[in-house]
Design a protein around this motif. Structure first.
Motif, PDB file in Angstrom:
ATOM      1  N   PHE A 192       0.918  -1.053   0.010  1.00  0.00           N
ATOM      2  CA  PHE A 192       0.001   0.019   0.022  1.00  0.00           C
ATOM      3  C   PHE A 192       0.902   1.213  -0.166  1.00  0.00           C
ATOM      4  N   ASP A 193       0.566   2.150  -1.019  1.00  0.00           N
ATOM      5  CA  ASP A 193       1.450   3.545  -0.734  1.00  0.00           C
ATOM      6  C   ASP A 193       0.492   4.503  -0.939  1.00  0.00           C
ATOM      7  N   LEU A 194       0.767   5.718  -0.604  1.00  0.00           N
ATOM      8  CA  LEU A 194       0.018   6.830  -0.427  1.00  0.00           C
ATOM      9  C   LEU A 194       0.833   8.260  -0.765  1.00  0.00           C
ATOM     10  N   GLN A 195       0.081   9.104  -1.617  1.00  0.00           N
ATOM     11  CA  GLN A 195       0.395  10.312  -1.797  1.00  0.00           C
ATOM     12  C   GLN A 195      -0.175  11.364  -1.146  1.00  0.00           C
ATOM     13  N   ILE A 196       0.063  12.311  -0.758  1.00  0.00           N
ATOM     14  CA  ILE A 196      -0.836  13.572  -0.194  1.00  0.00           C
ATOM     15  C   ILE A 196       0.221  14.956  -0.566  1.00  0.00           C
ATOM     16  N   PHE A 215      -3.467   0.385  -3.760  1.00  0.00           N
ATOM     17  CA  PHE A 215      -2.857  -0.993  -3.377  1.00  0.00           C
ATOM     18  C   PHE A 215      -2.466  -1.789  -4.472  1.00  0.00           C
ATOM     19  N   ARG A 216      -1.497  -2.639  -4.170  1.00  0.00           N
ATOM     20  CA  ARG A 216      -0.800  -3.191  -5.377  1.00  0.00           C
ATOM     21  C   ARG A 216      -0.564  -4.752  -5.158  1.00  0.00           C
ATOM     22  N   PHE A 247      -5.118  -0.716  -7.411  1.00  0.00           N
ATOM     23  CA  PHE A 247      -6.280  -0.343  -7.338  1.00  0.00           C
ATOM     24  C   PHE A 247      -6.067   1.159  -6.729  1.00  0.00           C
ATOM     25  N   SER A 248      -6.580   1.982  -7.218  1.00  0.00           N
ATOM     26  CA  SER A 248      -6.238   3.463  -6.699  1.00  0.00           C
ATOM     27  C   SER A 248      -7.472   4.291  -7.008  1.00  0.00           C
TER      28      SER A 248
END
Length: 383
Positions: A259-263, A300-301, A314-315
């Motif tokens: 799981f990766d996140l960008q803000i 999510f990968r 899925f993003s």
């Protein structure tokens, strides 16, 4: 005084690589000559993004334009990008990069087609100098190619800040590098730009835009990085500014699931909007027109490795952007849910499908500022 200082910086920018390059040849002798025989080295790159688009908005075409007449194209195939690039290493420290987008030939090519056209000289890990047309570092998206982002395209704020000279392809010079502060790795970039976009014959005025980006590595295990951006300059003798902050992270949930996140948040003077308005319909001060935006992009990968299929992703990017929150505010909220199937390594092949859902505080008829639901299927191939 300022002109003399700027001239000195520019002069040192262009002359120092030549001097150090020559000095290195003298000091290193025969061993260096043997290494130099391996150069130049060439790397050819390519990208194809072909799409099917279908608009479900009321009288809104596939480009987001509303038509009150009702005569509208709501389904179409499209070539978004057909890029060809060449990276040439002249030596261990010197490289030239060229990138063109042949898909720009489908419309008026003025100011288009040529994207990257720059030279880069790397002294060491602490400093490298770049000059020409390139994407200056001023946020997460500026450092990531469009073919490996976790959505269909860059954010709305990326393109608006590009129109104002801070992001996207700009002409100028930049210094980049990395160092450690204690146990914290730091990457930096400092740029001076014309600020009026790519493929321009000359600067639109005598003003320049100065920007910087600093990235602090807060966690190596979870790849948590904090980015800080700031810029200032003059456009037609008026002061302009831009600021921003962002954070990225990448967590490994299981052996196959991550799981990766960008803000990212940005705010700055929208001088492009200000000078596009008729004089009698705008205020007397460009500082009254300030844009701001923020987006969240979770992804999510899941690694599949079944036959040709490498992974599923899925993003859903959530973004709000206001081109002028002080005067005539009209917030645009965009949701971009997407499913991606990856084939091969490093997105060699990719099939993406999802929606771009736009909602405005006020929809304006016969413009692109109008509520829309756009369905996309995108095929991506890259080398």
């Amino acid at each position: 005084m300022r002109k003399s200082l700027l001239f000195t910086i520019v002069f040192l920018f262009f002359i120092s690589p030549i001097f150090l390059y020559a000095q290195g040849d003298v000091n290193q002798g025969a061993d260096t000559i043997k290494k130099e025989e391996k150069y130049p080295q060439f790397q050819l790159k390519g990208l194809l993004q072909a799409r099917y688009l279908e608009s479900f908005g009321d009288n809104v075409d596939v480009l987001g334009m509303h038509h009150s007449t009702g005569d509208v194209t709501q389904s179409s195939f499209d070539i978004k990008r057909m890029r060809v690039g060449l990276n040439t290493k002249l030596s261990e420290t010197t490289e030239i990069v060229i990138l063109v987008n042949l898909a720009d030939f489908k419309s008026d090519t003025k100011g288009k087609v040529l994207e990257n056209a720059y030279g880069k000289y790397t002294f060491n890990k602490y400093i490298a100098l770049t000059g020409g047309q390139f994407r200056p570092a001023f946020g997460i998206e500026e450092l990531v190619p469009v073919d490996i982002i976790k959505s269909f395209d860059f954010s709305n704020q990326y393109y608006e800040f590009g129109k104002n000279g801070w992001t996207s392809f700009q002409i100028g010079a930049s210094a980049t590098g990395a160092f450690d502060v204690g146990k914290i790795p730091v990457n930096y970039a400092v740029s001076v730009l014309n600020g009026n976009g790519k493929n321009q014959e000359m600067d639109k005025d005598n003003g320049k835009q100065f920007s910087s980006r600093w990235v602090l590595g807060l966690s190596k295990a979870h790849k948590i990085n904090l980015g800080l951006n700031a810029g200032f300059g003059k456009v037609f003798k008026e002061d302009v500014f831009a600021i921003g902050a962002d954070i990225t992270s990448d967590f490994k949930v299981t052996d196959k699931l991550s799981f990766d996140l960008q803000i990212e948040y940005k705010q700055g003077t929208n001088h492009n909007l200000y000078y596009s308005l008729p004089v009698d319909s705008r205020t007397a001060n460009v500082a009254d027109y300030v844009m701001r935006g923020i987006y969240f992009l979770p992804n999510f990968r899941y690694v599949v490795n079944y036959n040709k299929l490498t992974a599923l992703e899925f993003s859903c990017r959530y973004e709000t952007f206001d081109p002028s929150f002080k005067v005539d505010s009209n917030v645009r909220t965009t949701y971009t849910p997407m499913v991606s199937l990856e084939f091969g390594k490093s997105y060699t092949g990719r099939i993406e499908l999802g929606f771009e859902i736009d909602r405005f505080d006020r929809s304006i008829p016969d413009t692109t500022t109008y509520n829309d639901n756009l369905f996309l299927i995108q095929l991506q191939l890259r080398i």
